[in-house]
Design an enzyme around this catalytic site. Structure first.
Site, mmCIF file in Angstrom:
data_model
loop_
_atom_site.group_PDB
_atom_site.id
_atom_site.type_symbol
_atom_site.label_atom_id
_atom_site.label_comp_id
_atom_site.label_asym_id
_atom_site.label_seq_id
_atom_site.Cartn_x
_atom_site.Cartn_y
_atom_site.Cartn_z
ATOM 1 N N THR A 1 -3.510 7.015 1.592
ATOM 2 C CA THR A 1 -4.048 5.712 1.442
ATOM 3 C C THR A 1 -4.122 5.232 3.026
ATOM 4 O OG1 THR A 1 -3.154 5.097 -0.713
ATOM 5 C CG2 THR A 1 -3.829 3.291 0.820
ATOM 6 N N SER B 1 0.661 -1.286 0.051
ATOM 7 C CA SER B 1 0.196 0.238 0.046
ATOM 8 C C SER B 1 0.913 1.184 -0.126
ATOM 9 C CB SER B 1 -0.725 0.248 1.197
ATOM 10 O OG SER B 1 -1.633 1.156 1.338
ATOM 11 N N ASP B 2 0.316 2.083 -0.794
ATOM 12 C CA ASP B 2 0.839 3.323 -0.673
ATOM 13 C C ASP B 2 0.678 4.049 0.680
ATOM 14 O OD1 ASP B 2 2.368 6.006 -1.393
ATOM 15 O OD2 ASP B 2 0.393 6.644 -1.929
ATOM 16 N N LYS B 3 1.727 5.109 1.279
ATOM 17 C CA LYS B 3 1.137 5.633 2.402
ATOM 18 C C LYS B 3 0.217 6.901 2.453
ATOM 19 C CE LYS B 3 4.260 8.470 4.227
ATOM 20 N NZ LYS B 3 3.309 9.766 4.748
ATOM 21 N N THR B 4 0.845 7.813 1.634
ATOM 22 C CA THR B 4 0.146 9.323 1.671
ATOM 23 C C THR B 4 -1.229 9.027 0.800
ATOM 24 O OG1 THR B 4 2.220 10.352 1.536
ATOM 25 C CG2 THR B 4 0.198 11.421 0.932
#
Length: 376
Positions: free
Chosen positions: A23, A18-21
């Site tokens: 998400t 998963s992406d962080k920003t």
């Protein structure tokens, strides 16, 4: 659900990247702190009558591509956070940019990890450079202090890095701001991003979504390993990953440079081999030697599928018959891992679950491990 294959695919998921920003986090970046002349200043305590603080605020707006007009934010959340802070103190981006128009720029890129813009400020052709702390410190020769600009020392740099690490450990994203004077009528190049004067740091927070921690916990409970991927510094990323339950120790975090330094055999031919806690890396010749014994498995798998599964896997198996005969590799799509578990339980067969670098999963028959893991 329009296609049953989607259910099969979801049922076999073992890792989620998963992406962080935006998400795992709210994608609502806000400035938390300034760091100027050796002092940490909270966003609420910024004094724009102070020359250095006003200069850092102006520079963060000028070296910035985002806009916020009539409440509509356009641009990177990190940059919109900087202009929103200016608005909080009555310093509007449009006014500052009109006063000091941009006369040149070097856009941000992931190799340099910095961005530069050129402006005529108080009669001086000033280049503003913002970017990653470590990258800018490598190019910095002087530092701004209340006593005046002086040569930067190793002690100064260590102090700045310590503060950067403190910010990062709090889960804050940090940008460094530097500047230098450029000759007039000069066209900017990347070679100009040197001999810089350090001005300060700006630290920002993008808080985790409230639902992220629960979602991560559900994944782990279901046997799925969540992985967070981000362009943030390792320590900053680790702090956020800890908050949502993905990471427990900093040693679990891996940077892009670590992946680039992996042995060539992994990138060129390698397969991640996993059964229980076994993880090895093997070369292509080793893999071919390993799967050469797979034909013995074909008959067993065929018998098992017909007798135990009522031919449920027959179609996909028939399609792959020629491939199986040539390589001895068994690919049953999303059902591969399920089939692996069932066969291991029903018959004592030496199997490995094999995932290639493209994420595809196979079954391989390994009666005696006739190979030696390749090491660098």
């Amino acid at each position: 659900i329009r296609k049953l294959q989607a259910v099969e695919g979801l049922g076999s998921v073992s890792i989620i990247c998963s992406d962080k920003t935006g998400t795992l986090t709210q994608n609502k970046m806000t400035v938390e702190d300034y760091y100027i002349d050796g002092k940490r200043i909270s966003a609420e305590a910024i004094d724009i009558s102070d020359q250095a603080q006003k200069c850092l605020l102006n520079y963060s707006i000028l070296c910035n591509d985002s806009t916020n007009e009539n409440g509509v934010e356009i641009g990177d959340p990190t940059e919109t956070a900087l202009i929103n802070l200016g608005s909080r103190y009555g310093v509007e981006a449009a006014s500052i940019r009109k006063l000091y128009p941009r006369n040149g720029e070097l856009p941000f890129d992931s190799d340099r990890k910095m961005m530069s813009t050129l402006h005529l400020i108080d009669g001086k052709n000033q280049m503003i450079v913002k970017g990653a702390v470590d990258k800018l410190l490598e190019r910095t020769e002087q530092i701004w202090t209340k006593e005046g600009i002086r040569k930067i020392t190793e002690e100064d740099k260590e102090k700045i890095q310590r503060q950067n690490q403190k910010f990062s450990m709090e889960g804050l994203r940090v940008l460094a701001f530097t500047y230098r004077e450029i000759p007039k009528n000069h066209t900017l190049t990347s070679q100009d991003e040197d001999h810089l004067v350090f001005l300060g740091l700006i630290a920002m927070m993008d808080p985790p979504r409230e639902e992220s921690k629960a979602a991560v916990a559900e994944c782990i409970k279901a046997g799925i390993r969540p992985v967070m991927i981000t362009g943030d510094q390792k320590i900053t990323a680790a702090a956020i990953a800890k908050r949502v339950g993905i990471l427990h120790d900093l040693s679990e975090a891996c940077e892009g440079a670590d992946i680039e330094n992996m042995s060539e055999s992994w990138h060129d031919y390698g397969f991640g081999i996993c059964t229980s806690n076994l993880k090895e890396e093997i070369s292509l010749p080793g893999l071919m030697e390993l799967i050469s014994q797979a034909p013995e498995l074909k008959e067993r798998v065929n018998t098992f599928m017909n007798n135990e599964c009522g031919g449920a896997f027959k179609d996909s198996y028939d399609i792959l018959t020629s491939y199986v005969e040539q390589y001895g590799i068994y690919d049953f799509g999303g059902l591969t891992e399920i089939l692996y578990e069932v066969i291991k339980e029903v018959e004592e067969i030496d199997l490995l679950l094999c995932t290639d670098s493209g994420g595809k999963t196979y079954l391989i028959y390994t009666p005696s491990y006739p190979w030696t893991p390749k090491t660098e």
